[in-house]
Design a protein around this motif. Structure first.
Motif, PDB file in Angstrom:
ATOM      1  N   ILE A  56       0.862  -1.194   0.000  1.00  0.00           N
ATOM      2  CA  ILE A  56       0.000   0.000   0.000  1.00  0.00           C
ATOM      3  C   ILE A  56       0.889   1.231   0.000  1.00  0.00           C
ATOM      4  O   ILE A  56       1.636   1.477   0.949  1.00  0.00           O
ATOM      5  N   GLY A  57       0.837   1.994  -1.091  1.00  0.00           N
ATOM      6  CA  GLY A  57       1.629   3.219  -1.208  1.00  0.00           C
ATOM      7  C   GLY A  57       2.703   3.079  -2.264  1.00  0.00           C
ATOM      8  O   GLY A  57       3.540   2.184  -2.208  1.00  0.00           O
ATOM      9  N   GLY A  58       2.654   3.995  -3.240  1.00  0.00           N
ATOM     10  CA  GLY A  58       3.630   3.968  -4.336  1.00  0.00           C
ATOM     11  C   GLY A  58       4.637   5.082  -4.213  1.00  0.00           C
ATOM     12  O   GLY A  58       4.985   5.742  -5.193  1.00  0.00           O
TER      13      GLY A  58
ATOM     14  N   SER B 235       8.569   6.106  -2.065  1.00  0.00           N
ATOM     15  CA  SER B 235       9.907   5.506  -2.040  1.00  0.00           C
ATOM     16  C   SER B 235       9.878   4.076  -1.493  1.00  0.00           C
ATOM     17  O   SER B 235      10.424   3.145  -2.102  1.00  0.00           O
ATOM     18  N   GLY B 236       9.244   3.871  -0.330  1.00  0.00           N
ATOM     19  CA  GLY B 236       9.252   2.557   0.320  1.00  0.00           C
ATOM     20  C   GLY B 236       8.465   1.528  -0.471  1.00  0.00           C
ATOM     21  O   GLY B 236       8.935   0.396  -0.681  1.00  0.00           O
ATOM     22  N   GLY B 237       7.279   1.916  -0.925  1.00  0.00           N
ATOM     23  CA  GLY B 237       6.415   0.978  -1.635  1.00  0.00           C
ATOM     24  C   GLY B 237       6.979   0.577  -2.983  1.00  0.00           C
ATOM     25  O   GLY B 237       6.963  -0.607  -3.355  1.00  0.00           O
TER      26      GLY B 237
ATOM     27  N   VAL C 135      -0.864  -0.713  -4.524  1.00  0.00           N
ATOM     28  CA  VAL C 135      -2.014   0.192  -4.549  1.00  0.00           C
ATOM     29  C   VAL C 135      -1.546   1.606  -4.229  1.00  0.00           C
ATOM     30  O   VAL C 135      -0.892   1.830  -3.207  1.00  0.00           O
ATOM     31  N   GLU C 136      -1.866   2.542  -5.096  1.00  0.00           N
ATOM     32  CA  GLU C 136      -1.483   3.948  -4.883  1.00  0.00           C
ATOM     33  C   GLU C 136      -2.693   4.825  -5.195  1.00  0.00           C
ATOM     34  O   GLU C 136      -3.282   4.731  -6.261  1.00  0.00           O
ATOM     35  N   ARG C 137      -3.021   5.716  -4.256  1.00  0.00           N
ATOM     36  CA  ARG C 137      -4.220   6.552  -4.448  1.00  0.00           C
ATOM     37  C   ARG C 137      -3.913   7.886  -5.110  1.00  0.00           C
ATOM     38  O   ARG C 137      -4.804   8.564  -5.618  1.00  0.00           O
ATOM     39  N   GLY C 138      -2.643   8.294  -5.062  1.00  0.00           N
ATOM     40  CA  GLY C 138      -2.305   9.613  -5.616  1.00  0.00           C
ATOM     41  C   GLY C 138      -1.279   9.481  -6.720  1.00  0.00           C
ATOM     42  O   GLY C 138      -1.402   8.637  -7.612  1.00  0.00           O
TER      43      GLY C 138
ATOM     44  N   GLY D  55       5.122   9.224  -4.828  1.00  0.00           N
ATOM     45  CA  GLY D  55       4.869   9.707  -3.473  1.00  0.00           C
ATOM     46  C   GLY D  55       5.438  11.090  -3.212  1.00  0.00           C
ATOM     47  O   GLY D  55       5.624  11.897  -4.123  1.00  0.00           O
ATOM     48  N   ASP D  56       5.734  11.322  -1.944  1.00  0.00           N
ATOM     49  CA  ASP D  56       6.193  12.640  -1.503  1.00  0.00           C
ATOM     50  C   ASP D  56       7.528  13.008  -2.104  1.00  0.00           C
ATOM     51  O   ASP D  56       7.743  14.142  -2.530  1.00  0.00           O
ATOM     52  N   CYS D  57       8.460  12.068  -2.095  1.00  0.00           N
ATOM     53  CA  CYS D  57       9.834  12.393  -2.478  1.00  0.00           C
ATOM     54  C   CYS D  57       9.873  12.990  -3.883  1.00  0.00           C
ATOM     55  O   CYS D  57      10.436  14.059  -4.100  1.00  0.00           O
TER      56      CYS D  57
ATOM     57  N   SER E  33      12.352  20.059  -3.898  1.00  0.00           N
ATOM     58  CA  SER E  33      13.103  20.938  -2.984  1.00  0.00           C
ATOM     59  C   SER E  33      14.546  21.074  -3.451  1.00  0.00           C
ATOM     60  O   SER E  33      15.110  22.170  -3.430  1.00  0.00           O
ATOM     61  N   LYS E  34      15.142  19.952  -3.898  1.00  0.00           N
ATOM     62  CA  LYS E  34      16.535  20.044  -4.369  1.00  0.00           C
ATOM     63  C   LYS E  34      16.609  20.792  -5.700  1.00  0.00           C
ATOM     64  O   LYS E  34      17.583  21.497  -5.985  1.00  0.00           O
ATOM     65  N   ALA E  35      15.574  20.676  -6.521  1.00  0.00           N
ATOM     66  CA  ALA E  35      15.558  21.407  -7.799  1.00  0.00           C
ATOM     67  C   ALA E  35      15.444  22.912  -7.538  1.00  0.00           C
ATOM     68  O   ALA E  35      16.115  23.723  -8.196  1.00  0.00           O
TER      69      ALA E  35
ATOM     70  N   ALA F 233      -5.990   3.433  -6.502  1.00  0.00           N
ATOM     71  CA  ALA F 233      -7.169   3.558  -5.636  1.00  0.00           C
ATOM     72  C   ALA F 233      -6.733   3.786  -4.207  1.00  0.00           C
ATOM     73  O   ALA F 233      -5.560   3.638  -3.868  1.00  0.00           O
ATOM     74  N   ASP F 234      -7.717   4.148  -3.382  1.00  0.00           N
ATOM     75  CA  ASP F 234      -7.499   4.296  -1.942  1.00  0.00           C
ATOM     76  C   ASP F 234      -7.638   2.897  -1.341  1.00  0.00           C
ATOM     77  O   ASP F 234      -8.613   2.208  -1.622  1.00  0.00           O
ATOM     78  N   ALA F 235      -6.682   2.493  -0.518  1.00  0.00           N
ATOM     79  CA  ALA F 235      -6.736   1.140   0.048  1.00  0.00           C
ATOM     80  C   ALA F 235      -7.069   1.192   1.530  1.00  0.00           C
ATOM     81  O   ALA F 235      -6.623   2.102   2.238  1.00  0.00           O
ATOM     82  N   HIS F 236      -7.862   0.210   1.982  1.00  0.00           N
ATOM     83  CA  HIS F 236      -8.049   0.066   3.439  1.00  0.00           C
ATOM     84  C   HIS F 236      -8.274  -1.406   3.766  1.00  0.00           C
ATOM     85  O   HIS F 236      -8.808  -2.167   2.953  1.00  0.00           O
TER      86      HIS F 236
ATOM     87  N   ALA G 133       3.192   1.159   3.164  1.00  0.00           N
ATOM     88  CA  ALA G 133       4.188   2.209   2.883  1.00  0.00           C
ATOM     89  C   ALA G 133       3.418   3.472   2.535  1.00  0.00           C
ATOM     90  O   ALA G 133       3.631   4.087   1.492  1.00  0.00           O
ATOM     91  N   ALA G 134       2.489   3.839   3.437  1.00  0.00           N
ATOM     92  CA  ALA G 134       1.529   4.910   3.127  1.00  0.00           C
ATOM     93  C   ALA G 134       2.052   6.305   3.470  1.00  0.00           C
ATOM     94  O   ALA G 134       1.355   7.301   3.259  1.00  0.00           O
ATOM     95  N   GLY G 135       3.267   6.395   4.025  1.00  0.00           N
ATOM     96  CA  GLY G 135       3.926   7.697   4.158  1.00  0.00           C
ATOM     97  C   GLY G 135       3.345   8.616   5.217  1.00  0.00           C
ATOM     98  O   GLY G 135       2.691   8.186   6.170  1.00  0.00           O
TER      99      GLY G 135
ATOM    100  N   GLY H 298       9.175   2.872   5.826  1.00  0.00           N
ATOM    101  CA  GLY H 298       9.225   4.298   5.486  1.00  0.00           C
ATOM    102  C   GLY H 298       8.630   5.178   6.575  1.00  0.00           C
ATOM    103  O   GLY H 298       8.625   4.831   7.755  1.00  0.00           O
ATOM    104  N   ASP H 299       8.108   6.325   6.155  1.00  0.00           N
ATOM    105  CA  ASP H 299       7.635   7.345   7.107  1.00  0.00           C
ATOM    106  C   ASP H 299       6.569   6.811   8.058  1.00  0.00           C
ATOM    107  O   ASP H 299       6.469   7.271   9.196  1.00  0.00           O
ATOM    108  N   ILE H 300       5.754   5.867   7.594  1.00  0.00           N
ATOM    109  CA  ILE H 300       4.644   5.404   8.443  1.00  0.00           C
ATOM    110  C   ILE H 300       5.118   4.435   9.525  1.00  0.00           C
ATOM    111  O   ILE H 300       4.358   4.090  10.429  1.00  0.00           O
TER     112      ILE H 300
ATOM    113  N   GLN I  83      12.585   9.778   9.060  1.00  0.00           N
ATOM    114  CA  GLN I  83      11.764   9.964   7.851  1.00  0.00           C
ATOM    115  C   GLN I  83      12.625  10.498   6.706  1.00  0.00           C
ATOM    116  O   GLN I  83      12.748  11.717   6.507  1.00  0.00           O
ATOM    117  N   PHE I  84      13.213   9.565   5.989  1.00  0.00           N
ATOM    118  CA  PHE I  84      14.042   9.909   4.830  1.00  0.00           C
ATOM    119  C   PHE I  84      13.785   8.872   3.737  1.00  0.00           C
ATOM    120  O   PHE I  84      13.470   7.713   4.036  1.00  0.00           O
ATOM    121  N   THR I  85      13.999   9.288   2.497  1.00  0.00           N
ATOM    122  CA  THR I  85      13.814   8.359   1.391  1.00  0.00           C
ATOM    123  C   THR I  85      14.745   7.158   1.499  1.00  0.00           C
ATOM    124  O   THR I  85      14.343   6.014   1.264  1.00  0.00           O
ATOM    125  N   HIS I  86      16.008   7.424   1.890  1.00  0.00           N
ATOM    126  CA  HIS I  86      16.933   6.291   1.968  1.00  0.00           C
ATOM    127  C   HIS I  86      16.565   5.341   3.103  1.00  0.00           C
ATOM    128  O   HIS I  86      16.919   4.173   3.055  1.00  0.00           O
TER     129      HIS I  86
END
Ligand SMILES: Cc1cc2nc3c(=O)[nH]c(=O)nc-3n(C[C@H](O)[C@H](O)[C@H](O)COP(=O)(O)OP(=O)(O)OC[C@H]3O[C@@H](n4cnc5c(N)ncnc54)[C@H](O)[C@@H]3O)c2cc1C
Ligand SMILES: NC(=O)c1ccc[n+]([C@@H]2O[C@H](COP(=O)([O-])OP(=O)(O)OC[C@H]3O[C@@H](n4cnc5c(N)ncnc54)[C@H](O)[C@@H]3O)[C@@H](O)[C@H]2O)c1
Length: 475
Positions: free
Chosen positions: A12-14, A16-18, A35-38, A42-44, A52-54, A115-118, A140-142, A307-309, A314-317
């Motif tokens: 669940i979550g597309g 970095s972690g997913g 499954v990815e809803r957005g 992800g955030d990264c 942010s780096k750009a 889709a949104d997963a639950h 890996a929902a962040g 990952g973050d969850i 809380q870092f991509t690596h």
């Protein structure tokens, strides 16, 4: 109702972690549903590391033009077209996005569901009506930007990391609540692109870092005109339209109002636990995230969190590191144990600040006897040629010369941190950092010179000098 899917792994979550989990599982030919809803990535990719780096890179170009006369090159004050800067940021995201796309993952053999997963029960996930009953689940929902309960904030238009990269006009005066990595990176990028910037930090800015190193970053940002108010709490927010007003309380009891044109809230993250149906699946959690042990397994033994969850750093690596561990556990049934002590982090201000292993203060808190070695950028020839001489490397050395921690603030500190991360990860000693050949002139020589300084006292020992004198008698 469509047929129930029964893959080996449901992610669940597309982000970095997913994505790392799914790609690795698919590479071994294991059936996996993601499954990815957005937005994929992800955030990264979309609202975090990449934009942010750009943006910082655009700011760096503006700063380089301003500094050019030092090198005998003149170009005048740079003109910044903020819409073009945004186009640059979008272009960078666009260049990386194909790696994280649905098409690429489907090409790897991953079944992607947008889709949104639950969870509906301990063994089943519902993704937009599609039921998935997997052998193992990886959540890996962040996380999302935390919006603190400050008076008036909810009613006042404000930016977060999810909206700041959409600005097409430069803010006149950006107010930032929070002097963590998001706040400080965004403050410097906007300042260099011509905005006035005020950061209001309740405690100390870059407070998760060694204060000696953080002070170098703060000094540099202040010299560029970023106002950083530390030990100042925001207690109220009001405004809208052209003006935003912060009511603040300082440590000495003083109250004040700070005005700006835009407000960025960067006070940490909230784990995306809402709406995941964690109760239905018997997955314990709190506001920091899903509760996991060092094996990343939740209270539902079928379900891992990465990952973050997962409630840790809380870092991509870190998300990628977790994904690698979980793959070992699920595919190969190998025991896994997270070791967050060896995880590096870098704040990408200029100068950058990188840290891996223990800081001096952490070593002291653990009751360790350590030597602290420092080497200044001023003593590095490459830093002199580039006129980037602010900063230092600081090594924390334990018994027997073992490297326990390293921090670097200065030019390319993020790149230098790789060397120290390798050294600490492999349990290397200070003699290993002394004995390798470092090409001249490079910034990385700073690490070698800091390590060599460990041996300076030995060169002055009378016994060593007598031994050299004695050996010289043999011709
Ligand atoms: C401004 C900023 C700058 C950053 N810079 C850096 C940096 O330079 N270096 C670094 O290492 N880290 C950086 N980070 C941190 C990094 O972005 C995160 O640690 C990383 O993205 C975490 O990855 P993740 O996979 O846990 O979560 P995410 O990347 O957030 O991915 C989670 C995904 O899950 C999806 N999702 C959530 N709930 C559901 C659900 N119920 N159903 C389906 N999908 C769901 C979300 O849509 C999202 O796409 C930065 C963060 C920010 C905000
Ligand atoms: N370069 C990187 O790797 C990078 C860059 C950006 C973000 N990140 C990740 O994202 C996470 C979140 O970053 P962040 O900067 O939002 O969070 P943070 O928790 O690191 O910093 C938030 C800051 O806001 C301050 N604060 C909280 N409430 C306040 C108030 N009412 N008034 C004034 N100050 C207040 C805190 O004291 C703290 O210093 C980081 O922990 C990091 O893991 C990483």
């Amino acid at each position: 109702m469509a047929e129930i899917l029964t893959p080996d792994i449901c992610v669940i979550g597309g982000g970095s972690g997913g994505l790392t989990t799914a790609a690795a599982a698919a590479a071994f030919g294991v059936p996996v549903v993601l499954v990815e809803r957005g937005l994929m990535g992800g955030d990264c990719l979309n609202y975090g590391c990449v934009p942010s780096k750009a943006l910082l890179a655009a700011g760096k170009h503006a700063a380089a033009i301003r500094a050019a006369p030092l090198f005998g090159v003149s170009a005048g004050e740079p003109a910044v077209d903020f819409a073009a800067v945004k186009a640059h940021v979008d272009g960078v995201i666009g260049a990386i996005a194909p790696n994280d796309s649905v098409e690429r993952f489907e090409g790897l053999g991953v079944r992607v569901i947008k889709a949104d997963a639950h969870f509906t029960d301990p063994n089943t996930v519902n993704a937009g009506g599609q039921l998935i009953r997997a052998r193992r689940f990886v959540v890996a929902a962040g996380s999302s930007p935390l919006v603190p309960p400050i008076d008036g904030l909810a009613q006042t238009p404000h930016l977060t990391n999810e909206t700041i990269f959409s600005l097409t006009e430069r803010p006149d005066h950006l107010l930032v609540i929070g002097g963590g990595p998001i706040g400080m990176e965004m403050a410097q990028a906007h300042r260099r692109l011509g905005a006035k910037v005020t950061v209001v930090e309740g405690e100390t800015a870059l407070g998760n870092d060694d204060p000696e190193l953080a002070a170098v970053v703060l000094e540099a940002l202040r010299a560029e005109g970023v106002v950083v108010e530390e030990h100042t709490k925001v207690v109220g927010v009001e405004g809208g339209g052209e003006v935003v007003r912060l009511s603040v309380g300082r440590k000495n009891g003083e109250k004040a109002t700070i005005e700006g044109s835009h407000l960025l809230v960067a006070v940490g993250r909230a784990a995306n636990v809402e709406g995941l149906g964690l109760e239905a699946a018997g997955i314990e959690h709190d506001r920091r995230g899903i509760k996991v042990g060092s094996d990343l397994r939740s209270s539902n033994r079928r379900v891992y969190a990465v990952g973050d969850i997962a409630g840790g750093p809380q870092f991509t690596h870190v998300a990628n590191y977790h994904a690698g561990l979980v793959i070992r556990a699920i595919l190969f049934r190998l025991p896994i144990k997270t070791d967050h002590d060896k995880i590096p982090h870098v704040t990408f201000t200029d100068p950058e600040l990188g840290q891996v292993g223990l800081t001096e203060a952490q070593a002291t808190t653990r009751g360790l006897t350590v030597d602290v070695l420092r080497w200044p950028f001023e003593e590095n020839d490459r830093a002199q040629t580039e006129r980037r001489t602010h900063g230092l490397a600081k090594l924390v050395v334990g018994r027997g010369g073992r490297l326990l921690g390293a921090g670097v603030v200065g030019a390319e500190a993020g790149e230098l941190t790789n060397l120290f991360s390798l050294a600490i990860g492999r349990g290397l000693k200070i003699s290993d950092l002394r004995d390798f050949v470092s090409p001249y002139p490079t910034f990385s020589e700073i690490g070698k010179r800091a390590a060599t300084s460990y041996y300076h006292p030995y060169t002055r020992r009378p016994l060593v000098r007598r031994a050299i004198g004695f050996l010289s008698r043999f011709g």
